[in-house]
Enzyme design. Structure first.
Site, PDB file in Angstrom:
ATOM      1  N   SER A  50       0.868  -1.195   0.000  1.00 19.88           N
ATOM      2  CA  SER A  50       0.000   0.000   0.000  1.00 19.88           C
ATOM      3  C   SER A  50       0.898   1.237   0.000  1.00 19.88           C
ATOM      4  CB  SER A  50      -0.839  -0.004   1.288  1.00 19.88           C
ATOM      5  OG  SER A  50      -1.467   1.239   1.475  1.00 19.88           O
TER       6      SER A  50
ATOM      7  N   TYR B  97      -1.479  -1.515  10.570  1.00 20.84           N
ATOM      8  CA  TYR B  97      -1.687  -1.584   9.116  1.00 20.84           C
ATOM      9  C   TYR B  97      -0.484  -0.988   8.391  1.00 20.84           C
ATOM     10  CZ  TYR B  97      -3.792  -1.423   4.514  1.00 20.84           C
ATOM     11  OH  TYR B  97      -4.027  -1.622   3.164  1.00 20.84           O
TER      12      TYR B  97
HETATM   13  N1  LIG Z   1      -8.762  -0.847  -1.180  1.00 22.01           N
HETATM   14  C1  LIG Z   1      -7.774  -0.014  -0.897  1.00 22.01           C
HETATM   15  O1  LIG Z   1      -7.953   1.216  -0.816  1.00 22.01           O
HETATM   16  C2  LIG Z   1      -6.374  -0.567  -0.710  1.00 22.01           C
HETATM   17  C3  LIG Z   1      -5.294   0.329  -0.759  1.00 22.01           C
HETATM   18  C4  LIG Z   1      -4.008  -0.154  -0.597  1.00 22.01           C
HETATM   19  C5  LIG Z   1      -3.792  -1.499  -0.392  1.00 22.01           C
HETATM   20  N2  LIG Z   1      -4.862  -2.361  -0.346  1.00 22.01           N
HETATM   21  C6  LIG Z   1      -4.572  -3.778  -0.112  1.00 22.01           C
HETATM   22  O2  LIG Z   1      -5.138  -4.558  -1.154  1.00 22.01           O
HETATM   23  C7  LIG Z   1      -5.326  -5.892  -0.689  1.00 22.01           C
HETATM   24  C8  LIG Z   1      -6.673  -6.391  -1.145  1.00 22.01           C
HETATM   25  O3  LIG Z   1      -7.692  -5.638  -0.514  1.00 22.01           O
HETATM   26  P1  LIG Z   1      -8.959  -5.080  -1.308  1.00 22.01           P
HETATM   27  O4  LIG Z   1      -8.837  -3.607  -1.356  1.00 22.01           O
HETATM   28  O5  LIG Z   1      -9.170  -5.811  -2.564  1.00 22.01           O
HETATM   29  O6  LIG Z   1     -10.117  -5.379  -0.231  1.00 22.01           O
HETATM   30  P2  LIG Z   1     -11.260  -6.484  -0.185  1.00 22.01           P
HETATM   31  O7  LIG Z   1     -12.176  -6.364  -1.354  1.00 22.01           O
HETATM   32  O8  LIG Z   1     -11.839  -6.374   1.183  1.00 22.01           O
HETATM   33  O9  LIG Z   1     -10.450  -7.861  -0.325  1.00 22.01           O
HETATM   34  C9  LIG Z   1      -9.699  -8.402   0.719  1.00 22.01           C
HETATM   35  C10 LIG Z   1      -9.459  -9.862   0.430  1.00 22.01           C
HETATM   36  O10 LIG Z   1      -8.650 -10.411   1.490  1.00 22.01           O
HETATM   37  C11 LIG Z   1      -9.250 -11.597   1.942  1.00 22.01           C
HETATM   38  N3  LIG Z   1      -8.937 -11.850   3.350  1.00 22.01           N
HETATM   39  C12 LIG Z   1      -9.057 -10.984   4.394  1.00 22.01           C
HETATM   40  N4  LIG Z   1      -8.759 -11.607   5.544  1.00 22.01           N
HETATM   41  C13 LIG Z   1      -8.436 -12.896   5.232  1.00 22.01           C
HETATM   42  C14 LIG Z   1      -8.074 -14.043   5.979  1.00 22.01           C
HETATM   43  N5  LIG Z   1      -8.000 -14.014   7.321  1.00 22.01           N
HETATM   44  N6  LIG Z   1      -7.821 -15.193   5.325  1.00 22.01           N
HETATM   45  C15 LIG Z   1      -7.932 -15.248   3.974  1.00 22.01           C
HETATM   46  N7  LIG Z   1      -8.285 -14.213   3.214  1.00 22.01           N
HETATM   47  C16 LIG Z   1      -8.546 -13.044   3.830  1.00 22.01           C
HETATM   48  C17 LIG Z   1     -10.757 -11.396   1.713  1.00 22.01           C
HETATM   49  O11 LIG Z   1     -11.408 -12.641   1.555  1.00 22.01           O
HETATM   50  P3  LIG Z   1     -12.439 -13.321   2.587  1.00 22.01           P
HETATM   51  O12 LIG Z   1     -13.129 -12.221   3.345  1.00 22.01           O
HETATM   52  O13 LIG Z   1     -13.365 -14.096   1.697  1.00 22.01           O
HETATM   53  O14 LIG Z   1     -11.583 -14.174   3.429  1.00 22.01           O
HETATM   54  C18 LIG Z   1     -10.754 -10.656   0.383  1.00 22.01           C
HETATM   55  O15 LIG Z   1     -10.707 -11.562  -0.690  1.00 22.01           O
HETATM   56  C19 LIG Z   1      -5.150  -5.839   0.839  1.00 22.01           C
HETATM   57  O16 LIG Z   1      -3.897  -6.379   1.176  1.00 22.01           O
HETATM   58  C20 LIG Z   1      -5.193  -4.349   1.155  1.00 22.01           C
HETATM   59  O17 LIG Z   1      -4.432  -4.030   2.304  1.00 22.01           O
HETATM   60  C21 LIG Z   1      -6.143  -1.922  -0.505  1.00 22.01           C
END
Ligand SMILES: NC(=O)c1ccc[n+]([C@@H]2O[C@H](COP(=O)([O-])OP(=O)(O)OC[C@H]3O[C@@H](n4cnc5c(N)ncnc54)[C@H](OP(=O)(O)O)[C@@H]3O)[C@@H](O)[C@H]2O)c1
Length: 264
Positions: free
Chosen positions: A141, A154
């Site tokens: 991130s 985080y």
């Molecule tokens: N969205 C943003 O603004 C942003 C910005 C920078 C970085 N990121 C990073 O991008 C990555 C993906 O996030 P996203 O934005 O796509 O959010 P998201 O739509 O909430 O996706 C998060 C994913 O992580 C999985 N996950 C969470 N906890 C887990 C666990 N204990 N075991 C297995 N899987 C788990 C969830 O699956 P289940 O709930 O089905 O387990 C889901 O598939 C993350 O690492 C996040 O930190 C996001």
């Protein structure tokens, strides 16, 4: 006999950035290992990609905070004969200050962001072995470039991902390995991440929000060019380069005396 397709294993493939990685990699001819807790959502992604691209998807229902589930994914990653790409993407945020949060919520975040990334990366490298070919994308991130009171774990776990990926990049280069590693550092991306925290996206102006497709496209383009850090979007590239130049004292002053939203 036909060559098997290359395989990509994606954690957090049930929504957001991970599901978009699945779609874009399927379109590029990969078979997939899809990891997350919500099996129904993984099966929807698998069914969609099976019919659109004839993608073979292995659904791995796993809670990456659980050692036994993580070990099962590790075994799959270490043994899959056609593994070419691992995307460590699973992640989540919390809103409490570290000192006020339960230690279990902070522990869970470290397990998913740090321990799962570390163990699955090790399994993938064992798999790539002598061929020394393959790639690993660790989803970090822009948060990795600064500390942030109120979001301490985080930001710290994402900083760990960057430092880990950079160290590995140098280690692999020194060993003459062809394995590519990338730390993908997105800014605000439209996914379920903020919904899960109950945050309304209006808190920041529209221009700062990126579609997950833009983020994944930048990542895959960056992988083609063997880029170590990929920061999608010009606004975030600018912010990251400014933050990196800022003296620590100035940064600390902004984070202690600045707007309440930054102080946490
Ligand atoms: N969205 C943003 O603004 C942003 C910005 C920078 C970085 N990121 C990073 O991008 C990555 C993906 O996030 P996203 O934005 O796509 O959010 P998201 O739509 O909430 O996706 C998060 C994913 O992580 C999985 N996950 C969470 N906890 C887990 C666990 N204990 N075991 C297995 N899987 C788990 C969830 O699956 P289940 O709930 O089905 O387990 C889901 O598939 C993350 O690492 C996040 O930190 C996001």
């Amino acid at each position: 006999m036909n060559e098997p397709k290359p395989l990509a294993v994606i954690t957090g493939a049930s929504s957001g950035i991970g599901a978009v990685f699945a779609r874009m990699l399927a379109a590029r001819g990969y078979d997939l290992g899809l990891v997350a807790r919500r099996e129904d959502r993984l099966r929807q992604v698998a069914d969609e990609l099976g019919s659109r691209f004839h993608t073979q998807c292995t659904v791995l229902k796993a809670d990456l905070t659980l050692a036994s589930d993580l070990l099962a994914v590790e075994d799959f990653v270490a043994a899959a004969a056609n593994l070419r790409l691992l995307v460590n993407n699973a992640g989540f945020g919390t809103l409490e200050r570290f000192s006020e949060a339960t230690v279990d919520s902070q522990d869970a975040m470290h397990r998913v962001h740090v321990m799962a990334t570390m163990r699955l990366t090790h399994a993938a490298l064992r798999n790539f072995g002598a061929a020394k070919e393959g790639a690993i994308i660790n989803v970090s991130s822009v948060a990795a470039f600064v500390p942030r009171p109120g979001r301490t774990s985080y930001y710290a776990t994402k900083a760990w991902i960057n430092c880990f990926t950079e160290g590995l990049y140098l280690e692999l280069k020194n060993a003459g390995s062809l394995v590519r590693v990338q730390a993908l550092c997105p800014g605000f991306t439209i996914t379920e991440f903020h919904d899960a925290l109950g945050i309304n996206r209006d808190f920041i102006s529209q221009g700062w929000w990126m579609p997950a497709e833009t983020v994944v496209k930048a990542s895959l383009e960056g992988l083609g060019k063997a880029k170590l850090f990929v920061v999608p979007g010009w606004r975030y590239k600018l912010v990251v380069s400014l933050v990196r130049m800022l003296p620590r004292g100035v940064l600390h002053a902004a984070l202690t005396k600045g707007p309440a939203s930054l102080r946490g």
